[in-house]
Design an enzyme around this catalytic site. Structure first.
Site, PDB file in Angstrom:
ATOM      1  N   TYR A 139       0.955  -1.383  -0.138  1.00 40.33           N
ATOM      2  CA  TYR A 139      -0.215  -0.108   0.000  1.00 40.33           C
ATOM      3  C   TYR A 139       0.630   1.090  -0.425  1.00 40.33           C
ATOM      4  O   TYR A 139       1.598   1.245   1.003  1.00 40.33           O
ATOM      5  CB  TYR A 139      -0.808   0.022   0.957  1.00 40.33           C
ATOM      6  CG  TYR A 139      -1.999   1.010   1.322  1.00 40.33           C
ATOM      7  CD1 TYR A 139      -2.510   1.317   0.044  1.00 40.33           C
ATOM      8  CD2 TYR A 139      -2.140   1.886   1.989  1.00 40.33           C
ATOM      9  CE1 TYR A 139      -2.752   2.690   0.437  1.00 40.33           C
ATOM     10  CE2 TYR A 139      -3.302   2.822   2.895  1.00 40.33           C
ATOM     11  CZ  TYR A 139      -3.885   3.569   1.427  1.00 40.33           C
ATOM     12  OH  TYR A 139      -4.486   4.618   1.322  1.00 40.33           O
ATOM     13  N   ASP A 234       8.524   2.973   2.189  1.00 42.48           N
ATOM     14  CA  ASP A 234       7.470   3.436   2.694  1.00 42.48           C
ATOM     15  C   ASP A 234       6.989   3.291   4.090  1.00 42.48           C
ATOM     16  O   ASP A 234       6.840   2.383   4.659  1.00 42.48           O
ATOM     17  CB  ASP A 234       6.534   3.236   2.137  1.00 42.48           C
ATOM     18  CG  ASP A 234       4.870   3.461   1.903  1.00 42.48           C
ATOM     19  OD1 ASP A 234       5.254   4.081   3.512  1.00 42.48           O
ATOM     20  OD2 ASP A 234       4.135   3.688   1.669  1.00 42.48           O
ATOM     21  N   LYS A 262       2.149   9.787   8.892  1.00 36.64           N
ATOM     22  CA  LYS A 262       0.987   9.448  10.469  1.00 36.64           C
ATOM     23  C   LYS A 262       2.164  10.088  11.793  1.00 36.64           C
ATOM     24  O   LYS A 262       0.996  11.189  12.096  1.00 36.64           O
ATOM     25  CB  LYS A 262       1.282   7.512  10.565  1.00 36.64           C
ATOM     26  CG  LYS A 262       0.475   7.918   9.045  1.00 36.64           C
ATOM     27  CD  LYS A 262       0.252   5.828   9.687  1.00 36.64           C
ATOM     28  CE  LYS A 262      -0.435   5.290   7.725  1.00 36.64           C
ATOM     29  NZ  LYS A 262      -2.119   5.260   8.254  1.00 36.64           N
TER      30      LYS A 262
HETATM   31  C1  LIG Z   1       1.820   1.881   4.017  1.00 35.27           C
HETATM   32  C2  LIG Z   1       1.291   3.353   3.877  1.00 35.27           C
HETATM   33  N1  LIG Z   1       1.655   3.919   3.224  1.00 35.27           N
HETATM   34  C3  LIG Z   1       0.936   4.889   2.698  1.00 35.27           C
HETATM   35  C4  LIG Z   1      -0.404   5.719   2.722  1.00 35.27           C
HETATM   36  C5  LIG Z   1      -1.146   7.091   2.677  1.00 35.27           C
HETATM   37  O1  LIG Z   1      -1.355   7.434   3.544  1.00 35.27           O
HETATM   38  P1  LIG Z   1      -2.239   8.553   4.091  1.00 35.27           P
HETATM   39  O2  LIG Z   1      -3.013   8.380   4.394  1.00 35.27           O
HETATM   40  O3  LIG Z   1      -1.917  10.262   4.882  1.00 35.27           O
HETATM   41  O4  LIG Z   1      -2.221   9.309   2.028  1.00 35.27           O
HETATM   42  C6  LIG Z   1      -0.880   4.549   3.886  1.00 35.27           C
HETATM   43  C7  LIG Z   1      -1.476   4.625   5.136  1.00 35.27           C
HETATM   44  O5  LIG Z   1      -2.411   4.298   5.119  1.00 35.27           O
HETATM   45  C8  LIG Z   1      -0.453   4.026   4.591  1.00 35.27           C
HETATM   46  O6  LIG Z   1      -0.168   2.756   5.439  1.00 35.27           O
END
Ligand SMILES: Cc1ncc(COP(=O)(O)O)c(C=O)c1O
Length: 426
Positions: A139, A234, A262
């Site tokens: 993700y 990420d 986060k």
């Molecule tokens: C691994 C990862 N990358 C990116 C994101 C996207 O972040 P945002 O919700 O702040 O756009 C998330 C959100 O949960 C995530 O878990």
């Protein structure tokens, strides 16, 4: 209309009218949270929950932590956004550079989705190539590029991507390659085959709740380094959660770029791309010139209230014992859930690391997206619902552990698990 839940019903009905699907899109519409304190939240009817949703991760030090609240309030009284540089944002960038092994420079944005989009773009600007390799089930937010084989209903053939959303141009598929997580040989083959077009490899070093197998991240590092391809971690979830320096510190593998979100915003919208100056300089026209310049502007980037809350959060996490506490809480909970499910004779795997885990109802060890799919999703859905009725709030497939969770919260959770497992078996 449920007469036992009047307050929530009112607002629930309004939500049904004014929001598509009655929700913000994140969480079941019937849950409307009113407030949080420490490791607990209360809904609009006053029902109390031990909170493992934690705002989907940011509230690592707990809701409404007095130090975070005070820091945010102090800045709010002085103005909430300026667009121009501000001292707190600069200090937060410095803290990230000090803490995160790959971070030599930082560019702020407002969400993890944006951070991932720009990290991929920076890798493209740096290499002057187009394709990005990502992992099935990984993700990286909501951009067109990230929504490829996040959660395919039917398995595609590697490396062909399966789009996850309506509205994504067909052409985007041509620029993404998909590999199975925890399979370094598959990555090596793809890198060798596509080396001349490959701009970067993006990975959640701890994918959802799946830890990397020993050797997987070092192999990724070696394959990408040997072929001059930027490796992007990420760390939107893992940053400052698995350890102060994130997954790269925890697993001991340093990427070229990472994304953060986060926790660094302390519960406010703030995220970042961080990494080697050689790549980050593409955000600076004076260093790379017009043709190599990656233009990037955001109204709220580096917002001072978010930076104040982020700095206050990091100050708490930096104190001795903070990560020991988070890991001890998670370890105790993981072991308890595992024991209860084994005693109940329910085939299950507790997958994850102590600060973030969940159960997968499968007899098979989870190592990638496809082995996760082997889990009984309906059983998990029922278990989550039974737990919510018993005062446990969590996401679909994650327990986020907080520094603020107490021995009482742990005991309450274990009781709720026992009761819900009993109900599951009926
Ligand atoms: C691994 C990862 N990358 C990116 C994101 C996207 O972040 P945002 O919700 O702040 O756009 C998330 C959100 O949960 C995530 O878990």
């Amino acid at each position: 209309m449920n007469p036992d839940k009047p307050a929530e019903n009112d607002i629930f009905e309004t939500a049904q009218r004014v929001l598509p699907g009655g929700s913000f899109g994140n969480f079941p519409a019937e849950v409307v949270i009113r407030e949080g304190k420490g490791g607990r939240v209360w809904d609009e009817n006053g029902k109390e929950y031990v909170d493992y949703l934690l705002g989907s991760g940011p509230m690592l030090v707990g809701h409404a932590h007095p130090e975070v609240t005070a820091a945010a309030q102090e800045q709010i009284a002085k103005g909430t956004t300026f667009f121009a540089n501000n001292r707190l944002g600069i200090e937060l960038a410095e803290e990230i550079v000090d803490a995160v092994p790959c971070a030599e420079q930082v560019r702020f944005v407002s969400s993890g989705s944006e951070a991932d989009l720009y990290a991929m773009r920076a890798a493209r600007a740096f290499t002057r190539r187009d394709k990005i390799l990502k992992f099935e089930g990984g993700y990286h937010g909501m951009s067109d590029y990230s929504l490829m084989s996040l959660a395919p209903k039917r398995s595609g053939n590697f490396p062909l991507p399966v789009p996850d959303s309506a509205g994504i141009p067909k052409s985007v598929r041509d620029d993404m390659l998909i590999a199975p997580f925890n399979d370094a040989d598959a990555v090596a083959d793809l890198v060798h085959e596509h080396r001349d077009d490959l701009a970067g490899v993006i990975v959640e070093p701890f994918q959802r709740i799946i830890p990397p197998e020993p050797g997987f991240l070092p192999a990724l590092r070696k394959i990408t380094s040997d072929n001059g391809i930027p490796l992007i971690f990420d760390e939107v979830v893992t940053g400052f959660r698995l350890a102060y320096g994130g997954a790269q510190e925890y697993y001991g593998v340093v990427p070229d770029l990472c994304t953060l979100g986060k926790v660094i915003g302390g519960g406010f919208p703030l995220a970042a791309i961080a990494g080697r100056t050689e790549i980050m300089k593409h955000f600076d026209k004076s260093k790379v010139g017009d043709d190599n310049y990656l233009v990037q502007i955001g109204t709220l980037s580096g917002n001072p209230v978010a930076a104040a809350a982020g700095l206050a959060t990091l100050a708490i996490l930096k104190r001795p014992g903070a990560y020991e506490r988070i890991h001890a809480t998670g370890k105790e909970l993981m072991a308890a859930l595992d024991k209860l499910l084994r005693e109940a004779g329910i085939p299950a795997q507790i997958s994850g690391e102590p600060p973030l885990f969940d159960v997968v109802f499968s007899p098979e060890k989870v190592r990638d997206y496809r082995t996760t799919l082997a889990g009984d999703a309906e059983l998990l859905r029922r278990f989550n619902l039974l737990l919510r009725e018993r005062g446990i709030l969590k996401g679909e497939s994650k327990y986020y552990i907080s520094h603020a969770h107490t021995a009482d919260d742990i005991a309450f959770t274990i009781d709720a698990w026992k009761d819900a497992i009993g109900a599951l078996r009926q």
